[in-house]
Each structure stands twice: as C-alpha cells, then as structure tokens.
Design a protein around this motif. Structure first.
Motif, mmCIF file in Angstrom:
data_model
loop_
_atom_site.group_PDB
_atom_site.id
_atom_site.type_symbol
_atom_site.label_atom_id
_atom_site.label_comp_id
_atom_site.label_asym_id
_atom_site.label_seq_id
_atom_site.Cartn_x
_atom_site.Cartn_y
_atom_site.Cartn_z
ATOM 1 N N VAL A 8 -4.457 2.087 58.180
ATOM 2 C CA VAL A 8 -5.491 3.331 57.794
ATOM 3 C C VAL A 8 -4.595 4.070 56.818
ATOM 4 O O VAL A 8 -3.690 4.791 57.347
ATOM 5 C CB VAL A 8 -6.005 3.868 59.027
ATOM 6 C CG1 VAL A 8 -7.044 4.792 58.681
ATOM 7 C CG2 VAL A 8 -6.605 2.796 59.963
ATOM 8 N N TYR A 9 -5.258 4.444 55.832
ATOM 9 C CA TYR A 9 -4.930 5.228 54.774
ATOM 10 C C TYR A 9 -5.468 6.673 54.590
ATOM 11 O O TYR A 9 -6.725 6.669 54.469
ATOM 12 C CB TYR A 9 -4.255 4.585 53.559
ATOM 13 C CG TYR A 9 -3.330 3.568 53.715
ATOM 14 C CD1 TYR A 9 -1.970 3.766 53.550
ATOM 15 C CD2 TYR A 9 -3.534 2.148 53.789
ATOM 16 C CE1 TYR A 9 -1.136 2.534 53.701
ATOM 17 C CE2 TYR A 9 -2.745 1.268 53.967
ATOM 18 C CZ TYR A 9 -1.400 1.420 53.902
ATOM 19 O OH TYR A 9 -0.510 0.347 53.921
ATOM 20 N N PHE A 10 -4.662 7.472 54.325
ATOM 21 C CA PHE A 10 -5.200 9.006 54.098
ATOM 22 C C PHE A 10 -4.536 9.238 52.655
ATOM 23 O O PHE A 10 -3.524 9.034 52.180
ATOM 24 C CB PHE A 10 -4.940 9.924 55.028
ATOM 25 C CG PHE A 10 -5.499 9.749 56.400
ATOM 26 C CD1 PHE A 10 -6.915 9.974 56.583
ATOM 27 C CD2 PHE A 10 -4.835 8.977 57.197
ATOM 28 C CE1 PHE A 10 -7.463 9.632 57.913
ATOM 29 C CE2 PHE A 10 -5.343 8.707 58.443
ATOM 30 C CZ PHE A 10 -6.797 8.967 58.783
ATOM 31 N N ARG A 11 -5.177 10.016 51.901
ATOM 32 C CA ARG A 11 -4.716 10.532 50.380
ATOM 33 C C ARG A 11 -4.374 12.161 50.658
ATOM 34 O O ARG A 11 -5.319 12.812 51.188
ATOM 35 C CB ARG A 11 -5.666 10.444 49.466
ATOM 36 C CG ARG A 11 -5.465 11.125 48.135
ATOM 37 C CD ARG A 11 -6.326 10.886 47.116
ATOM 38 N NE ARG A 11 -6.485 9.399 46.841
ATOM 39 C CZ ARG A 11 -5.442 8.613 45.985
ATOM 40 N NH1 ARG A 11 -4.431 9.253 45.345
ATOM 41 N NH2 ARG A 11 -5.842 7.423 45.847
ATOM 42 N N TYR A 12 -3.172 12.386 50.518
ATOM 43 C CA TYR A 12 -2.502 13.836 50.669
ATOM 44 C C TYR A 12 -1.632 13.963 49.349
ATOM 45 O O TYR A 12 -0.921 13.256 49.125
ATOM 46 C CB TYR A 12 -1.817 13.788 51.830
ATOM 47 C CG TYR A 12 -1.173 15.046 52.022
ATOM 48 C CD1 TYR A 12 -1.854 16.212 52.503
ATOM 49 C CD2 TYR A 12 0.404 15.559 51.854
ATOM 50 C CE1 TYR A 12 -1.366 17.684 52.571
ATOM 51 C CE2 TYR A 12 1.006 16.541 52.205
ATOM 52 C CZ TYR A 12 0.184 17.618 52.483
ATOM 53 O OH TYR A 12 0.723 18.921 52.561
#
Length: 208
Positions: A8-12
């Motif tokens: 699961v990836y998040f954009r930061y």
C-alpha cells in the motif's frame, strides 16, 4: 489503524512510498517527536483513481520505542491527539465484542425469536457493564493506564446503578400490568440484588 504493508503506497512530497519507508524518511529528516506521537504527515492516497488526502499519525509503543502504530483519517483538520483519542474510543468497542464473545457467550445462543435475541443481547451488555464497573473501581495503573481515564473523560458513562434502578422500575410496572403480586416482584428483585457486587447492591438498596 493501518497495516504496515509494503503493498500500500502513499504519496508524500511527490514520492510514492509505503508507511515503513515514510516513517524512515521522517525519522531521517530529524523532525521533532512529540510526547504522544512521533509524526503526523498529510499524504495522498488514491481511491478508484481519485486522490484523497489522509492524515497519518505514528503512535509509539510505550514499552518498545522501535514499534509503532499507524493511525489514518480523512479528517485532516483533526489534531493528532484528537485522532488518538478517537481511536481509543473505537478500541473500547473492539474490547467489548471480544469479552462478549469469549466470556459472555454473546454469539452462543439457541434463541431464534427477535424478542429473545434482544433480551439475550441486553443481558450480555448488562453483564459487561457490571464487569466494566468493577474493573474501573480497581486502581491498577499496570492494566488500566492513563489512556483509560483520558479517553473516558470526554464521554461520561451513565452510572450502572442508575440504569439498573430505572430498569427495575420499568419491570415493576410491567409486573403489575401482568397481575403479579407485590410480594412476588419484591422476591424476584431481592434475588437479583443478592447476585450483584456489594457496592452496587448497596446503592440500589438506598434507592439510587
């Protein structure tokens, strides 16, 4: 609560990363850590191809600082302490279901009628309230801790003695409508009160 999954990836800040990589980047950035939580970044998560802002809160484990929980919410205006507090309330619900199923036979009933199921559920909840009252009166910081008290303050619970007194008044009126004598009703209530903890039975006996 979010799993520390590598899938699961998040954009930061323009980069895609999982929660573990995000935590390591925040740790290397030398951002100051707070008393109740380490970091609280706002990231972007795609749902159905649409970007959605999510606020993450990294909560440390008090006994092992190398371990942490990751809480997430789409209400980015909430303060980290508020998010932790809301999660604490939600966890109490999970604790109730665990106790109700494992010890109070919440899901082990032969009753099939709607009224019977409602009565079964009411008795399980009443049993849990009595156990919770007994636990709350025991001062043991090793098991309760400060979180139990802090999370309970914003939502004061109705006193169990008041709730039981109201229930007994309702049952008394119902018994009179069914034609039960006062002697029979008093005997049933006396037997019920004798099964309660001493402090609770004393409160009911004083007419709370």
């Amino acid at each position: 609560m979010l799993k520390r999954s590598e899938k699961v990836y998040f954009r930061y800040r323009g980069r895609q990363m999982d929660v573990k990589s995000l935590y390591e980047r925040l740790r290397r950035s030398k951002w100051p850590q707070h008393q109740n939580y380490h970091y609280s970044p706002i990231v972007t998560f795609e749902v159905g191809g649409q970007p959605m802002k999510v606020k993450l809160v990294f909560v440390p484990n008090r006994t092992d600082h190398s371990q942490y929980l990751v809480l997430g919410t789409t209400k980015t205006t909430l303060e980290p302490d508020q998010i932790i507090q809301l999660y604490g309330r939600r966890w109490q619900i999970e604790g109730y279901f665990k106790v109700a199923k494992q010890y109070l036979r919440f899901d082990q009933t032969q009753v099939q009628s709607y009224d019977g199921l409602c009565g079964h559920m009411a008795m399980v909840m009443m049993s849990y309230d009595i156990l919770a009252l007994h636990q709350r009166e025991q001062v043991d910081e090793r098991t309760l801790g400060d979180l139990f008290y802090n999370f309970g303050r914003p939502l004061p619970d109705i006193e169990i003695a008041v709730a039981l007194a109201w229930l007994m008044r309702q049952l008394t009126g119902l018994g009179e409508k069914l034609g039960l004598t006062t002697t029979i009703i008093d005997e049933l209530f006396d037997q019920f009160i004798r099964t309660l903890p001493n402090n609770l039975a004393q409160l009911l006996g004083n007419g709370v």
